[in-house]
Scaffold this motif. Structure first.
Motif, PDB file in Angstrom:
ATOM      1  N   GLY A  70       0.829  -1.196   0.000  1.00 17.13           N
ATOM      2  CA  GLY A  70       0.000   0.000   0.000  1.00 17.13           C
ATOM      3  C   GLY A  70       0.866   1.251   0.000  1.00 17.13           C
ATOM      4  N   THR A  71       0.220   2.399  -0.092  1.00 19.58           N
ATOM      5  CA  THR A  71       0.893   3.680  -0.026  1.00 19.58           C
ATOM      6  C   THR A  71       1.590   3.837   1.333  1.00 19.58           C
ATOM      7  OG1 THR A  71      -0.798   4.661  -1.446  1.00 19.58           O
ATOM      8  CG2 THR A  71       0.544   6.178  -0.137  1.00 19.58           C
ATOM      9  N   PRO A  72       2.813   4.340   1.372  1.00 19.12           N
ATOM     10  CA  PRO A  72       3.451   4.586   2.671  1.00 19.12           C
ATOM     11  C   PRO A  72       2.570   5.459   3.569  1.00 19.12           C
ATOM     12  CG  PRO A  72       5.050   4.822   0.907  1.00 19.12           C
ATOM     13  CD  PRO A  72       3.708   4.649   0.244  1.00 19.12           C
ATOM     14  N   THR A  83       5.889  -0.862   9.218  1.00 25.06           N
ATOM     15  CA  THR A  83       5.569  -1.988   8.337  1.00 25.06           C
ATOM     16  C   THR A  83       5.119  -1.526   6.950  1.00 25.06           C
ATOM     17  OG1 THR A  83       3.308  -2.088   9.257  1.00 25.06           O
ATOM     18  CG2 THR A  83       4.985  -3.523  10.240  1.00 25.06           C
ATOM     19  N   ASN A  84       5.496  -0.312   6.586  1.00 25.12           N
ATOM     20  CA  ASN A  84       5.274   0.108   5.202  1.00 25.12           C
ATOM     21  C   ASN A  84       5.995  -0.842   4.246  1.00 25.12           C
ATOM     22  OD1 ASN A  84       3.611   2.366   5.459  1.00 25.12           O
ATOM     23  ND2 ASN A  84       5.318   3.753   5.823  1.00 25.12           N
ATOM     24  N   GLY A  85       5.497  -0.937   3.025  1.00 18.20           N
ATOM     25  CA  GLY A  85       6.120  -1.846   2.063  1.00 18.20           C
ATOM     26  C   GLY A  85       5.966  -3.294   2.444  1.00 18.20           C
ATOM     27  N   LEU A  86       4.850  -3.620   3.120  1.00 20.61           N
ATOM     28  CA  LEU A  86       4.579  -4.989   3.583  1.00 20.61           C
ATOM     29  C   LEU A  86       5.689  -5.504   4.484  1.00 20.61           C
ATOM     30  CD1 LEU A  86       3.193  -6.528   0.250  1.00 20.61           C
ATOM     31  CD2 LEU A  86       1.897  -5.535   2.153  1.00 20.61           C
ATOM     32  N   GLN A  87       6.317  -4.579   5.219  1.00 16.94           N
ATOM     33  CA  GLN A  87       7.390  -4.902   6.161  1.00 16.94           C
ATOM     34  C   GLN A  87       8.588  -5.534   5.446  1.00 16.94           C
ATOM     35  OE1 GLN A  87       6.383  -7.705   9.292  1.00 16.94           O
ATOM     36  NE2 GLN A  87       7.506  -6.563  10.846  1.00 16.94           N
ATOM     37  N   ALA A  88       8.713  -5.304   4.136  1.00 14.16           N
ATOM     38  CA  ALA A  88       9.782  -5.954   3.378  1.00 14.16           C
ATOM     39  C   ALA A  88      10.298  -5.092   2.223  1.00 14.16           C
ATOM     40  CB  ALA A  88       9.293  -7.292   2.832  1.00 14.16           C
ATOM     41  N   ASN A  93       1.363  -0.415  -6.128  1.00 10.66           N
ATOM     42  CA  ASN A  93       0.527  -0.742  -7.279  1.00 10.66           C
ATOM     43  C   ASN A  93       1.152  -0.330  -8.603  1.00 10.66           C
ATOM     44  OD1 ASN A  93      -1.932  -1.816  -5.982  1.00 10.66           O
ATOM     45  ND2 ASN A  93      -2.119   0.232  -5.115  1.00 10.66           N
ATOM     46  N   ASP A  94       1.669   0.889  -8.659  1.00  9.07           N
ATOM     47  CA  ASP A  94       2.176   1.415  -9.929  1.00  9.07           C
ATOM     48  C   ASP A  94       3.358   0.616 -10.444  1.00  9.07           C
ATOM     49  OD1 ASP A  94       3.699   2.307  -7.771  1.00  9.07           O
ATOM     50  OD2 ASP A  94       4.147   4.256  -8.674  1.00  9.07           O
ATOM     51  N   VAL A  95       4.236   0.192  -9.536  1.00  6.49           N
ATOM     52  CA  VAL A  95       5.423  -0.566  -9.943  1.00  6.49           C
ATOM     53  C   VAL A  95       5.025  -1.963 -10.419  1.00  6.49           C
ATOM     54  CG1 VAL A  95       7.639  -1.507  -9.190  1.00  6.49           C
ATOM     55  CG2 VAL A  95       6.909   0.756  -8.406  1.00  6.49           C
ATOM     56  N   CYS A  96       4.152  -2.630  -9.667  1.00  8.01           N
ATOM     57  CA  CYS A  96       3.702  -3.964 -10.067  1.00  8.01           C
ATOM     58  C   CYS A  96       2.990  -3.916 -11.417  1.00  8.01           C
ATOM     59  CB  CYS A  96       2.777  -4.552  -9.006  1.00  8.01           C
ATOM     60  SG  CYS A  96       3.600  -4.982  -7.466  1.00  8.01           S
ATOM     61  N   TYR A  97       2.155  -2.915 -11.592  1.00  2.00           N
ATOM     62  CA  TYR A  97       1.426  -2.773 -12.850  1.00  2.00           C
ATOM     63  C   TYR A  97       2.394  -2.568 -14.017  1.00  2.00           C
ATOM     64  CZ  TYR A  97      -1.546  -0.760 -16.473  1.00  2.00           C
ATOM     65  OH  TYR A  97      -2.174  -0.502 -17.671  1.00  2.00           O
ATOM     66  N   ASN A 112      -3.850  -3.156  -4.120  1.00  7.10           N
ATOM     67  CA  ASN A 112      -3.746  -3.092  -2.669  1.00  7.10           C
ATOM     68  C   ASN A 112      -3.737  -1.645  -2.191  1.00  7.10           C
ATOM     69  OD1 ASN A 112      -3.538  -4.159  -0.098  1.00  7.10           O
ATOM     70  ND2 ASN A 112      -1.349  -4.564  -0.212  1.00  7.10           N
ATOM     71  N   GLU A 113      -4.075  -1.460  -0.929  1.00 13.95           N
ATOM     72  CA  GLU A 113      -3.946  -0.164  -0.275  1.00 13.95           C
ATOM     73  C   GLU A 113      -4.121  -0.330   1.227  1.00 13.95           C
ATOM     74  OE1 GLU A 113      -2.490   2.369   0.148  1.00 13.95           O
ATOM     75  OE2 GLU A 113      -3.350   3.870  -1.217  1.00 13.95           O
ATOM     76  N   VAL A 114      -3.524   0.578   1.978  1.00 15.09           N
ATOM     77  CA  VAL A 114      -3.691   0.612   3.427  1.00 15.09           C
ATOM     78  C   VAL A 114      -5.178   0.843   3.711  1.00 15.09           C
ATOM     79  CG1 VAL A 114      -3.018   1.762   5.561  1.00 15.09           C
ATOM     80  CG2 VAL A 114      -1.356   1.545   3.677  1.00 15.09           C
ATOM     81  N   PRO A 115      -5.845  -0.076   4.405  1.00  9.03           N
ATOM     82  CA  PRO A 115      -7.309  -0.046   4.494  1.00  9.03           C
ATOM     83  C   PRO A 115      -7.912   1.211   5.089  1.00  9.03           C
ATOM     84  CG  PRO A 115      -6.450  -2.138   5.255  1.00  9.03           C
ATOM     85  CD  PRO A 115      -5.281  -1.244   5.078  1.00  9.03           C
TER      86      PRO A 115
END
Length: 314
Positions: A70-72, A83-88, A93-97, A112-115
């Motif tokens: 999700g967005t930082p 835990t930004n960046g899925l803690q990893a 979204n933009d990069v994966c796309y 995905n996004e921070v809910p």
């Protein structure tokens, strides 16, 4: 002094075939028995895009789903940004796309996004409209039945895509024991369970939820086992160290478990190495373990390919 060398057509073609197989292992290894990897990330722990591409090809993966972060953000759901960046250190979204657009035959992308961000649903919907076949991975410090999460479940229902959730006690997606109510409330949404708490609870005797990587023998009938049995809309992601451990900790149980839930389990790698093979690559070890423990070739192909192809409509 020059010499004339004569190479037969047969020798030339044979040599060319070896060269192509070594340079393009994707086609050499997976043409007859394709594998879908439902769980990978861009920029995972700093891994380059070139290494990610080589890694997936080395494993023999035919199609990879890239799960974005999700967005930082710096609220409670991301543990104040820790835990930004899925803690990893995973990208969004933009990069994966963009990566999937560059290699459309081999990769696709999630949404995905921070809910609890104000535009969470809008951001996820943007990528669903672009063709994302899944929402996730949802790895945030929120109640699994919170209003914010239920807004995402409703969106998944509208777009007919699965939701992949990372279950980790007192860290991500709180109150696992309350999740059956969500499965009942959203019967048209297919949910995919993943990570430590999900896989620890295959064991009926797993009572200490602080233990994330139990290594004892397994007694069937744990909460995870029951969810897969009792709810048509519950699936399991075999990725990561937790998924691999769920098989290696008790291989006799694992063979039975894979057989009983052969239509509900999906292969994923979720590993950040650059090797793509051997002892340093958990994803390739998971493939090997599935092949070792599957009770038949039919079950193996379901786990490595057919279930994902059907669920994600790939």
């Amino acid at each position: 002094m020059c010499q004339n060398f004569h190479i037969s057509r047969r020798d030339f073609l044979a040599g060319t075939g070896v060269l192509l197989a070594s340079r393009f292992p994707l086609f050499a290894e997976s043409a007859e028995e394709p594998i879908i990897d439902i769980h990978q990330h861009t920029d995972y722990a700093g891994r380059t895009h070139e290494h990610l591409l080589a890694h997936q090809r080395k494993m023999g993966i035919s199609k990879t789903i890239l799960l974005p972060a999700g967005t930082p953000a710096f609220g409670m759901s991301t543990h104040h940004g820790k835990t930004n960046g899925l803690q990893a250190k995973c990208s969004g979204n933009d990069v994966c796309y963009a990566f999937a657009q560059k290699y459309p035959g081999e990769f696709t992308f999630g949404a995905n996004e921070v809910p609890d961000l104000p535009d969470a649903v809008k951001e996820i919907e943007k990528y669903l409209k672009l063709g994302a076949p899944v929402i996730g991975e949802l790895k945030f410090g929120v109640d699994c039945d919170s209003k914010e999460m239920q807004n995402i479940y409703k969106l998944a229902e509208e777009y007919k895509v699965p939701v992949l959730m990372h279950w980790q006690f007192q860290m991500f997606n709180y109150n696992f024991e309350r999740f059956p109510k969500m499965l009942e409330k959203y019967p048209k949404v297919n949910f995919i369970g993943h990570a430590q708490t999900w896989w620890a609870n295959i064991d009926k005797n797993h009572t200490d939820q602080n233990v994330l990587y139990p290594k004892t023998k397994v007694t069937k009938g744990g909460l995870t086992d029951r969810l897969l049995s009792d709810y048509p809309n519950m699936y399991g992601d075999l990725s990561a160290g937790s998924g691999l451990l769920s098989m290696t900790r008790d291989e006799d149980h694992a063979t039975d478990f894979l057989t009983r839930h052969q239509d509900k389990l999906l292969y994923g790698s979720d590993c950040d190495d650059i090797a793509g093979s051997g002892e340093t690559c958990q994803g390739s070890q998971t493939i090997s373990e599935i092949k070792k423990l599957a009770s038949s070739k039919k079950v193996e192909r379901k786990l490595l390919y057919e279930n994902a192809k059907q669920l994600f409509r790939l």
